[in-house]
Scaffold this active site. Structure first.
Site, PDB file in Angstrom:
ATOM      1  N   SER A  43       7.409   4.066  -5.635  1.00 49.63           N
ATOM      2  CA  SER A  43       7.150   5.337  -6.311  1.00 49.63           C
ATOM      3  C   SER A  43       7.537   5.354  -7.778  1.00 49.63           C
ATOM      4  O   SER A  43       7.586   6.419  -8.403  1.00 49.63           O
ATOM      5  CB  SER A  43       7.862   6.495  -5.591  1.00 49.63           C
ATOM      6  N   GLY A  58       6.256  -2.221  -5.057  1.00 44.58           N
ATOM      7  CA  GLY A  58       6.482  -1.379  -3.885  1.00 44.58           C
ATOM      8  C   GLY A  58       5.395  -0.330  -3.682  1.00 44.58           C
ATOM      9  O   GLY A  58       4.519  -0.120  -4.527  1.00 44.58           O
ATOM     10  N   HIS A  59       5.507   0.357  -2.582  1.00 48.27           N
ATOM     11  CA  HIS A  59       4.512   1.367  -2.213  1.00 48.27           C
ATOM     12  C   HIS A  59       4.546   2.535  -3.194  1.00 48.27           C
ATOM     13  O   HIS A  59       5.597   2.937  -3.685  1.00 48.27           O
ATOM     14  CB  HIS A  59       4.760   1.870  -0.796  1.00 48.27           C
ATOM     15  N   ASN A  60       3.349   3.054  -3.498  1.00 47.61           N
ATOM     16  CA  ASN A  60       3.190   4.226  -4.361  1.00 47.61           C
ATOM     17  C   ASN A  60       3.588   3.994  -5.822  1.00 47.61           C
ATOM     18  O   ASN A  60       3.702   4.968  -6.586  1.00 47.61           O
ATOM     19  CB  ASN A  60       3.967   5.432  -3.817  1.00 47.61           C
ATOM     20  N   ARG A  64       0.840  -1.188   0.000  1.00 51.28           N
ATOM     21  CA  ARG A  64       0.000   0.000   0.000  1.00 51.28           C
ATOM     22  C   ARG A  64       0.882   1.248   0.000  1.00 51.28           C
ATOM     23  O   ARG A  64       2.066   1.225   0.343  1.00 51.28           O
ATOM     24  CB  ARG A  64      -0.929   0.012   1.205  1.00 51.28           C
TER      25      ARG A  64
END
Lengths: 347, 347, 347
Positions: free
Chosen positions: B272, B252-254, B231
């Site tokens: 990201s 991964g996150h974002n 998340r």
């Protein structure tokens, strides 16, 4: 989701810590700096940079408080009455971490106590305020210290010990006899204490070596989703305090990892290797068995480490070598076109 | 297993779509072209190539129908009464996909309804024809739209939403607040919505950044077995419609992934990073954080992408570079023996 | 944990097999050679080398028996009455494997029978002495042969067959119709029989190919924690007898793996590839789809195999090549500094 109690300027001064400029503010939610919508009046945003444009934007967005580097806050030229509060900090990332923890709306646990659907052996010992989620399993003689949270479908093996305030998320498997320290977080699907990959060639094929050792996670360790940490053949696989292990990482049997280490996703550490303190390993790196990574070493993502790395060194490449040499090698390979032209011209 | 209703020539004409040569046929099972045994009389086989030898083989095997490229069917010289039907198609792989779906004998769900052993919070909302398998967990306020299937031991977190006709296989974990679109398939053991790997160095070691964002899977997304999608810190990690993610992949996150992307097994995308539409990424590739992969780019298996890739480019190698340059580099490295001989001879 | 019955010299002579020097001994636990504490009087230690110093150490440690290479035992100069027993063996690793199995204090199963919390379909057939752990699921028509152990939270799909004495650890998923041979071990979180990653481009995006085949694990196969083995499109994905697969490995659909193969952690084998007998593949290697690895080949850790490897060859590198050539290439790259100096000097 439960709304956290609002965080006041007074608390922020201590927590972040921050110097408070502008009005008193009480914030209830952490705002996404990339969100385009208007911010609610109880939101706080953390900005790594705060220049005049960003200030104009967030002032207009109607946010309650802006967290920014002290030097940026000091340099703000255009500040008026009624503007959002400025919380000036030395380290915006640390401020983000602390605000994210303080304003996390997710309850750590739906309810304290043992869910009716969980299967807890009667010989297990549970401390105060322990929460065991639905369909979790706790084996014979296991110990869950105070404030432990066991997620839905997680499994704690016979004789395992989970330290105070540690959290096992959904479907985590902690095998028999494993020792988990205090305040550890094990994310969904992680497996800690499975038998290592060890076999002996026998007359009728490989014979498995039963792994009679264990795994010890010290305090404040984090283990990512679906990561695997194997138990030792004999003795223990050890992960030091405050070490953080990302998703899908593999830690082989008898590995010893120091304190304050960061290991990014999908990295693998083969059996009996030693990792020092404060080592940082990028994603998808591989470290061979029986080598030693010294304290404070840094390993690049994707690197394939086949031998020991001295303390403090930065290594990368496959096979891995000191980064300075790796960069030079890449440079020289880039000269091959010219070299080949030269050689062809004179051969 | 349940026998699907037979598929007739009439239906095949529409479904594949196919031009029908030869007799009417009704087929009930899809046959393995590499099987050596005789085919049952209700079988259909899909062949990427149909030459005279293959035709002779399948005619003798007693199969009901042969699916083959139109040009190959047109070129068949020796066709007699009583021969198997020929279903001529423009795209045999697409025909295979459609036949495999139509003739799948595995029921999507053992039984509609909530299994007695599942633990479904009373505040969860279930649409029509929802199936919740044994020992599954559905948290408070979760929404399962019509025709959703939740497999054995799967877990849907508080406030999560699963779109119509989506399928969660065994032991899938969808964490709290995650949004899953319609007709998604999440394979066994996948974890969607675990906290990302983000920490801030503090005075007493790394402090975790709580991830208050979420994950959004748009429609028709597939997530492989034991894959992980983290998340966002704030905001959302997004996977676009029709994107297919293979086993043991780490997102991964974002991260933001576009539509119609294919990501093969064990690949990792760090935090990201942005992936455009229609990108294809081979197995065990790694993409660094905060980079951008443009639309229609292709990344080779095993590549280590450390910087942004322009739209439409094909990259490979570690560190990754345009494939044309990578191939040239490999060629020049192959010339090193000659170069070294030349230099040694003149130094 | 339960104390195993002590192992006597007489049994050790047959089991290891060992030649017995010194006193009769009965041992109950296997000791860690790296432990610094004193050994209990019922302990046995396995030493790969036994020189005079080691002998002095273990004699003082008060251990019951020392297992060591025959040549080392023969060379011991200083042996007195009351010294520990010497068990002389030809292969200390094989002795370790056999002692670890014989002295494993972990019961293979907490209790024979079906746990009250497990969900076993009434049409499943269970052999003698089968153990089904808490919250496990066994589907319709599944067959568990004699002495099978199903761990907590594991799931056996409809129509699957688990061979005699095989062990599924916590949360293993064996999907419908999969065939598992005898004496296999599937570690926690492994997923066997999920649909492969196969799609056909259609007019509205990728269309999934339903995988109607299965997986066959032959006898004595081991599958690591959170590893994934996909079912075949049609036909079967096959893993040969005595093949050992480590944690987080990915085996694609329609792969065929021979007997006595070792595949270390995080390696991936893409679809339709064939692996011969006795192949050894290091950790985090990748093998492309539709290639063939010949019998007895060895693949280095981290290698990226993009084409077929002849029987008996050793390959490494990315893209992979024969190790001899890879080593030479690394040597020549190491000469680039000198080559570049030469070229610059004369250009």
């Amino acid at each position: 989701m439960t709304d956290p109690t609002p965080l006041t300027s007074v608390e922020a001064r201590e927590l972040l810590p921050a110097r408070i400029d502008g009005p008193e503010a009480a914030v209830g939610r952490l705002w996404d700096p990339s969100a385009s919508a208007e911010a609610p009046a109880d939101a706080v945003v953390v900005l790594a940079r705060l220049d005049a444009d960003a200030w104009a934007h967030w002032r207009d967005a109607g946010i309650a408080a802006v967290v920014a580097p002290s030097t940026d806050v000091d340099a703000l030229a255009d500040v008026r009455d009624g503007d959002p509060a400025r919380w000036a900090v030395a380290d915006t990332r640390l401020a983000l971490a602390r605000l994210s923890r303080r304003l996390d709306p997710r309850p750590a646990v739906a309810a304290v106590g043992v869910d009716a659907s969980a299967v807890v052996d009667e010989s297990a010992r549970l401390g105060a305020r322990v929460a065991v989620g639905p369909l979790a399993v706790v084996g014979a003689g296991a110990v869950l210290e105070d404030d432990v949270v066991i997620g839905a479908g997680a499994s704690v093996g016979a004789g395992a010990r989970i330290g105070a305030a540690s959290v096992l998320r959904e479907r985590v498997v902690v095998k028999d006899g494993v020792i988990v320290g205090r305040r550890c977080w094990l994310h969904a699907g992680a497996v800690v204490g499975s038998d290592g990959f060890g076999f002996a060639p026998g007359p009728h094929g490989a014979e498995r070596i039963h792994h009679l050792g264990t795994v010890v996670l010290e305090d404040d360790v984090e283990v990512g989703a679906n990561a695997c940490i194997d138990r030792a053949t004999l003795g223990a696989t050890v992960v030091g305090s405050r070490t953080k292990i990302d998703n899908l990482v593999q830690i082989g049997h008898n590995v010893r990892i120091g304190t304050d280490v960061l290991i990014a996703g999908q990295t693998g550490i083969a059996g009996s290797t030693t990792i020092g303190d404060r080592v940082v390993i990028g994603g998808a790196a591989g470290v061979a068995d029986h080598v030693e990574i010294g304290d404070d070493a840094r390993i690049a993502g994707g690197a394939g480490v086949t031998k020991s790395v001295p303390a403090g060194d930065a290594w990368g490449g496959y096979p891995a070598q000191p980064v300075r040499r790796w960069v030079r090698e890449r440079y020289l390979i880039g000269r091959l076109e010219a070299i080949w032209a030269f050689v062809k011209g004179r051969a």
